[in-house]
Design a protein around this motif. Structure first.
Motif, short mmCIF file in Angstrom:
data_model
loop_
_atom_site.label_atom_id
_atom_site.label_comp_id
_atom_site.label_asym_id
_atom_site.label_seq_id
_atom_site.Cartn_x
_atom_site.Cartn_y
_atom_site.Cartn_z
N ASN A 135 0.86 -1.13 -0.07
CA ASN A 135 -0.06 -0.16 0.00
C ASN A 135 0.93 1.45 0.02
OD1 ASN A 135 -2.61 -1.09 -0.28
ND2 ASN A 135 -2.74 -1.47 1.86
N PRO A 136 1.72 1.30 0.84
CA PRO A 136 2.66 2.83 0.91
C PRO A 136 3.38 2.79 -0.45
CG PRO A 136 3.15 1.49 2.80
CD PRO A 136 2.44 0.55 1.97
N LEU A 137 3.78 1.73 -1.10
CA LEU A 137 4.46 1.83 -2.35
C LEU A 137 3.44 2.44 -3.36
CD1 LEU A 137 6.68 -1.44 -2.79
CD2 LEU A 137 7.40 1.22 -2.83
N ASN A 138 2.12 1.76 -3.40
CA ASN A 138 1.22 2.08 -4.51
C ASN A 138 0.78 3.57 -4.30
OD1 ASN A 138 -0.55 1.34 -6.48
ND2 ASN A 138 -2.22 0.96 -5.19
N THR A 139 0.73 4.36 -3.09
CA THR A 139 0.38 5.57 -2.65
C THR A 139 1.53 6.28 -3.29
OG1 THR A 139 -0.82 4.66 -0.63
CG2 THR A 139 -0.01 6.97 -0.86
N GLU A 140 2.76 5.87 -3.09
CA GLU A 140 3.76 6.82 -3.43
C GLU A 140 3.82 6.95 -5.04
OE1 GLU A 140 7.70 5.32 -2.31
OE2 GLU A 140 7.25 5.60 -0.04
N VAL A 141 3.61 5.71 -5.79
CA VAL A 141 3.29 5.92 -7.38
C VAL A 141 2.24 6.91 -7.52
CG1 VAL A 141 2.59 4.38 -9.36
CG2 VAL A 141 4.13 3.62 -7.63
N LEU A 142 0.97 6.51 -6.87
CA LEU A 142 0.01 7.47 -7.15
C LEU A 142 0.32 9.09 -7.00
CD1 LEU A 142 -3.10 8.26 -7.68
CD2 LEU A 142 -3.55 7.75 -5.28
N ASN A 143 0.89 9.40 -6.02
CA ASN A 143 1.48 10.73 -5.62
C ASN A 143 2.37 11.13 -6.60
OD1 ASN A 143 -0.13 10.79 -3.25
ND2 ASN A 143 1.36 10.06 -1.87
N THR A 144 3.17 10.60 -7.11
CA THR A 144 4.22 10.63 -8.14
C THR A 144 3.57 11.08 -9.36
OG1 THR A 144 5.78 9.39 -7.19
CG2 THR A 144 6.51 10.02 -9.33
#
Length: 282
Positions: free
Chosen positions: A216-225
């Protein structure tokens, strides 16, 4: 971008014949694009005639054929370059010692071999043709604008440095954000691949929740990027569009004044605006 283009040229050297044909077609298409406003100027200054339609149709046909040859040749060269690179990278991976893979994730390695090389084919070969085309259009389009109306040319060229520096500044940010997003997507791919490989162990030890806390944190980082990239891209497009519209409006008003005062002909103003659009877009 220029560094990537130079590397691509070095890799494309074995296919120089095909590359030369594509470059020649590119120059022909660009030359036709620059010739169209001048033809329109000459015909309008002489007085409108049906011959203008036939001349433009012939130029459009030549340009279409040249665009096809350019696109086909550059795409083929890009495919051949990536074909050779893929073999070299795969051979290099097989030759690596075991300890190399201890510090690397399989998903990241696979991503480099597939996605990154595909981006090279789609991006660098396209960027090369765009770079050459826009460079020729900016140089010759600017010269032709000065020949037609020097004062109007100074007005338009005063806007170009702002457009160039804005493009360079925001372009660097876009590349940085895109690279970060690509890295994070590779990390997600690695995690997913490792989870699928160890599916039985995950099920037996009930590690699903643990893996989700990593995913989930990785996926959120991708979304934010990607959201950050969308903001930069939107700002870039809006800013460039605003500057272009302001410059075009200024040229139109100043040009109308000069036409009404008899300083330039209607055909000259028409051609100047067309060249201004070509240079601004480039």
């Amino acid at each position: 971008m220029i560094t990537g283009v130079l590397r691509f040229l070095k890799l494309a050297l074995p296919f120089w014949r095909l590359f030369s044909i594509g470059m020649l077609a590119l120059l022909v298409a660009t030359g036709v694009n620059l010739a169209i406003p001048w033809v329109v100027k000459e015909e309008l200054n002489k007085g409108y005639s049906v011959s203008l339609i036939y001349i433009l149709l012939a130029l459009f046909l030549i340009q279409a054929v040249a665009f096809y040859v350019r696109s086909f040749c550059f795409s083929l060269v890009g495919s051949k370059v990536v074909f050779d690179l893929r073999e070299k990278v795969f051979d290099a991976l097989l030759s690596k010692p075991t300890r190399f893979y201890d510090s690397k994730r399989y998903g990241e390695i696979v991503s480099r071999l597939t996605s990154d090389l595909q981006l090279l084919q789609d991006g660098v070969s396209l960027r090369l043709s765009v770079l050459v085309r826009y460079l020729v259009q900016v140089i010759f389009g600017s010269v032709l604008m000065f020949i037609i109306a020097p004062l109007l040319g100074v007005f338009v060229l005063a806007i170009i440095p702002i457009l160039v520096f804005s493009s360079l500044f925001l372009g660097r940010k876009l590349r940085r954000v895109s690279k970060d997003a690509q890295t994070k997507v590779g990390e997600i791919g690695s995690l997913v691949e490792e989870s699928l490989i160890g599916n039985k162990v995950i099920s037996n030890l009930n590690l699903k929740s643990f893996l989700f806390t990593k995913f989930n944190p990785l996926n959120t980082e991708v979304l934010n990027t990607w959201l950050e990239r969308a903001k930069i891209s939107g700002l870039f497009q809006a800013g460039i569009s605003l500057l272009m519209n302001i410059s075009i409006a200024g040229v139109v008003f100043l040009g109308i004044y000069k036409v009404s005062s008899g300083e330039i002909a209607t055909g000259d103003l028409t051609a100047f605006i067309m060249y201004g659009v070509i240079v601004a877009v480039s």
